[in-house]
Design a protein around this motif. Structure first.
Motif, PDB file in Angstrom:
ATOM      1  N   GLU A  66       0.619  -1.080   0.069  1.00  0.00           N
ATOM      2  CA  GLU A  66      -0.338  -0.098   0.224  1.00  0.00           C
ATOM      3  C   GLU A  66       0.868   1.314  -0.014  1.00  0.00           C
ATOM      4  N   GLN A  67       2.433   0.931   0.147  1.00  0.00           N
ATOM      5  CA  GLN A  67       2.666   2.449   0.371  1.00  0.00           C
ATOM      6  C   GLN A  67       3.502   2.980  -0.819  1.00  0.00           C
ATOM      7  N   ASP A  68       3.622   4.431  -0.962  1.00  0.00           N
ATOM      8  CA  ASP A  68       3.630   4.857  -2.468  1.00  0.00           C
ATOM      9  C   ASP A  68       4.616   4.739  -2.519  1.00  0.00           C
ATOM     10  N   LYS A  69       5.927   5.127  -1.898  1.00  0.00           N
ATOM     11  CA  LYS A  69       7.760   4.848  -2.481  1.00  0.00           C
ATOM     12  C   LYS A  69       7.675   3.443  -2.940  1.00  0.00           C
ATOM     13  N   PRO A  70       8.948   3.478  -3.658  1.00  0.00           N
ATOM     14  CA  PRO A  70       9.305   2.159  -4.193  1.00  0.00           C
ATOM     15  C   PRO A  70       8.951   0.608  -3.224  1.00  0.00           C
ATOM     16  N   LEU A  71       8.707  -0.508  -3.804  1.00  0.00           N
ATOM     17  CA  LEU A  71       8.710  -1.290  -2.692  1.00  0.00           C
ATOM     18  C   LEU A  71      10.462  -2.104  -2.897  1.00  0.00           C
ATOM     19  N   THR A  72      10.458  -2.253  -1.475  1.00  0.00           N
ATOM     20  CA  THR A  72      11.977  -3.063  -1.458  1.00  0.00           C
ATOM     21  C   THR A  72      11.918  -4.773  -0.371  1.00  0.00           C
ATOM     22  N   GLY A  73      12.547  -5.603  -0.168  1.00  0.00           N
ATOM     23  CA  GLY A  73      12.185  -6.310   0.954  1.00  0.00           C
ATOM     24  C   GLY A  73      13.207  -7.170   1.119  1.00  0.00           C
ATOM     25  N   GLY A  74      13.997  -7.732   1.561  1.00  0.00           N
ATOM     26  CA  GLY A  74      15.299  -8.913   1.909  1.00  0.00           C
ATOM     27  C   GLY A  74      15.045  -9.940   3.290  1.00  0.00           C
ATOM     28  N   ILE A  75      16.033 -10.589   3.400  1.00  0.00           N
ATOM     29  CA  ILE A  75      16.008 -11.511   4.327  1.00  0.00           C
ATOM     30  C   ILE A  75      17.169 -11.259   5.029  1.00  0.00           C
ATOM     31  N   ASP A  76      16.909 -11.022   6.714  1.00  0.00           N
ATOM     32  CA  ASP A  76      18.123 -10.551   7.228  1.00  0.00           C
ATOM     33  C   ASP A  76      18.993 -12.301   7.893  1.00  0.00           C
ATOM     34  N   HIS A  77      18.010 -13.036   7.735  1.00  0.00           N
ATOM     35  CA  HIS A  77      19.160 -14.348   8.215  1.00  0.00           C
ATOM     36  C   HIS A  77      18.916 -15.858   7.371  1.00  0.00           C
ATOM     37  N   ALA A  78      19.084 -15.310   6.256  1.00  0.00           N
ATOM     38  CA  ALA A  78      18.959 -16.445   5.356  1.00  0.00           C
ATOM     39  C   ALA A  78      19.993 -17.386   4.922  1.00  0.00           C
ATOM     40  N   THR A  79      19.089 -18.209   4.863  1.00  0.00           N
ATOM     41  CA  THR A  79      19.937 -20.106   5.380  1.00  0.00           C
ATOM     42  C   THR A  79      20.173 -20.428   3.648  1.00  0.00           C
ATOM     43  N   LEU A  80      19.866 -19.972   2.691  1.00  0.00           N
ATOM     44  CA  LEU A  80      19.849 -19.543   1.166  1.00  0.00           C
ATOM     45  C   LEU A  80      19.969 -22.064   1.100  1.00  0.00           C
ATOM     46  N   THR A  81      19.068 -22.262   1.236  1.00  0.00           N
ATOM     47  CA  THR A  81      18.139 -23.125   1.342  1.00  0.00           C
ATOM     48  C   THR A  81      17.949 -23.528  -0.392  1.00  0.00           C
ATOM     49  N   ASN A  82      17.662 -25.213  -1.154  1.00  0.00           N
ATOM     50  CA  ASN A  82      17.051 -24.931  -2.395  1.00  0.00           C
ATOM     51  C   ASN A  82      15.713 -23.999  -2.608  1.00  0.00           C
ATOM     52  N   ASP A  83      14.877 -24.540  -1.309  1.00  0.00           N
ATOM     53  CA  ASP A  83      13.712 -24.367  -1.484  1.00  0.00           C
ATOM     54  C   ASP A  83      13.361 -22.424  -1.153  1.00  0.00           C
ATOM     55  N   GLU A  84      14.149 -22.396  -0.309  1.00  0.00           N
ATOM     56  CA  GLU A  84      14.120 -20.896  -0.244  1.00  0.00           C
ATOM     57  C   GLU A  84      14.765 -19.835  -1.449  1.00  0.00           C
ATOM     58  N   CYS A  85      15.700 -20.008  -1.809  1.00  0.00           N
ATOM     59  CA  CYS A  85      16.259 -19.967  -3.040  1.00  0.00           C
ATOM     60  C   CYS A  85      15.440 -20.080  -4.022  1.00  0.00           C
ATOM     61  N   GLU A  86      14.330 -21.345  -4.337  1.00  0.00           N
ATOM     62  CA  GLU A  86      13.515 -21.002  -5.194  1.00  0.00           C
ATOM     63  C   GLU A  86      12.257 -20.051  -4.993  1.00  0.00           C
ATOM     64  N   PHE A  87      12.225 -19.828  -3.789  1.00  0.00           N
ATOM     65  CA  PHE A  87      10.619 -18.861  -3.192  1.00  0.00           C
ATOM     66  C   PHE A  87      11.593 -17.249  -3.615  1.00  0.00           C
ATOM     67  N   VAL A  88      12.590 -17.675  -3.773  1.00  0.00           N
ATOM     68  CA  VAL A  88      13.183 -16.284  -3.777  1.00  0.00           C
ATOM     69  C   VAL A  88      13.237 -15.885  -4.979  1.00  0.00           C
ATOM     70  N   TYR A  89      13.785 -16.401  -5.774  1.00  0.00           N
ATOM     71  CA  TYR A  89      14.552 -16.266  -7.568  1.00  0.00           C
ATOM     72  C   TYR A  89      13.117 -16.180  -8.637  1.00  0.00           C
ATOM     73  N   ASP A  90      11.759 -17.012  -7.685  1.00  0.00           N
ATOM     74  CA  ASP A  90      10.591 -16.762  -8.060  1.00  0.00           C
ATOM     75  C   ASP A  90      10.000 -15.413  -8.271  1.00  0.00           C
ATOM     76  N   LEU A  91      10.010 -15.069  -6.699  1.00  0.00           N
ATOM     77  CA  LEU A  91       9.605 -13.727  -5.634  1.00  0.00           C
ATOM     78  C   LEU A  91       9.360 -12.912  -6.760  1.00  0.00           C
ATOM     79  N   CYS A  92      11.395 -12.613  -7.094  1.00  0.00           N
ATOM     80  CA  CYS A  92      12.046 -11.085  -7.215  1.00  0.00           C
ATOM     81  C   CYS A  92      12.034 -11.951  -9.484  1.00  0.00           C
TER      82      CYS A  92
END
Length: 166
Positions: A66-92
């Motif tokens: 809902e914010q007006d400024k450009p969206l960002t995101g992130g993970i401060d404690h990423a594990t970089l497992t296969n599931d996480e990387c697949e999700f992040v890739y698809d989200l991006c």
């Protein structure tokens, strides 16, 4: 120990907005939604549980849709497992985000060619990935090894495209 990664859309030194409809569609297809919390917005399932990768809750945050400024995101404690990387890739891919890796080389990771070379501040410190597994390799493996592998694949593809004997 966590590995930090951040997502955003850029054109050189300007931050651009993400594809908000793409994010909503991506989340809807997975039964997920964005909910505000004191630290930003979490991605939760329909039961109110934060998104999990390999059975573990993630601290993946995204800005309010809902914010007006450009969206960002992130993970401060990423594990970089296969599931996480697949999700992040698809989200991006859905959002048009690139990935910023503050730990070092590569600093920028571009999924699915969603940014043009002219958009990036440092082409020499950029990896171009076409899957979650390539994202994992770029962030957890030796970037030099990844670059050699990627160049070999691209070279073989070009050789095959121009091969008139086959």
């Amino acid at each position: 120990m966590g590995f930090s990664i951040y997502f955003m859309r850029v054109a050189q030194d300007r931050q651009l907005d993400a594809d908000r409809d793409g994010i909503v569609d991506f989340l809807d297809r997975r039964g997920l939604h964005v909910v505000a919390n004191p630290h930003g917005c979490s991605i939760l399932d329909n039961e109110g549980v934060p998104v999990k990768f390999d059975g573990y809750h993630s601290d993946l945050l995204i800005d309010s849709l809902e914010q007006d400024k450009p969206l960002t995101g992130g993970i401060d404690h990423a594990t970089l497992t296969n599931d996480e990387c697949e999700f992040v890739y698809d989200l991006c891919v859905a959002a048009g985000f690139l990935i910023v890796n503050p730990q070092g080389s590569p600093t920028y990771v571009v999924p699915h060619r969603n940014h043009m070379p002219d958009d990036l501040p440092d082409l020499d410190d950029t990896a171009w990935v076409e899957s979650g597994s390539e994202l994992s390799q770029a962030l957890t493996g030796s970037f030099g090894d990844f670059r050699v592998f990627r160049n070999r694949v691209i070279s073989q593809s070009t050789d095959t495209d121009t091969d008139t004997d086959g």
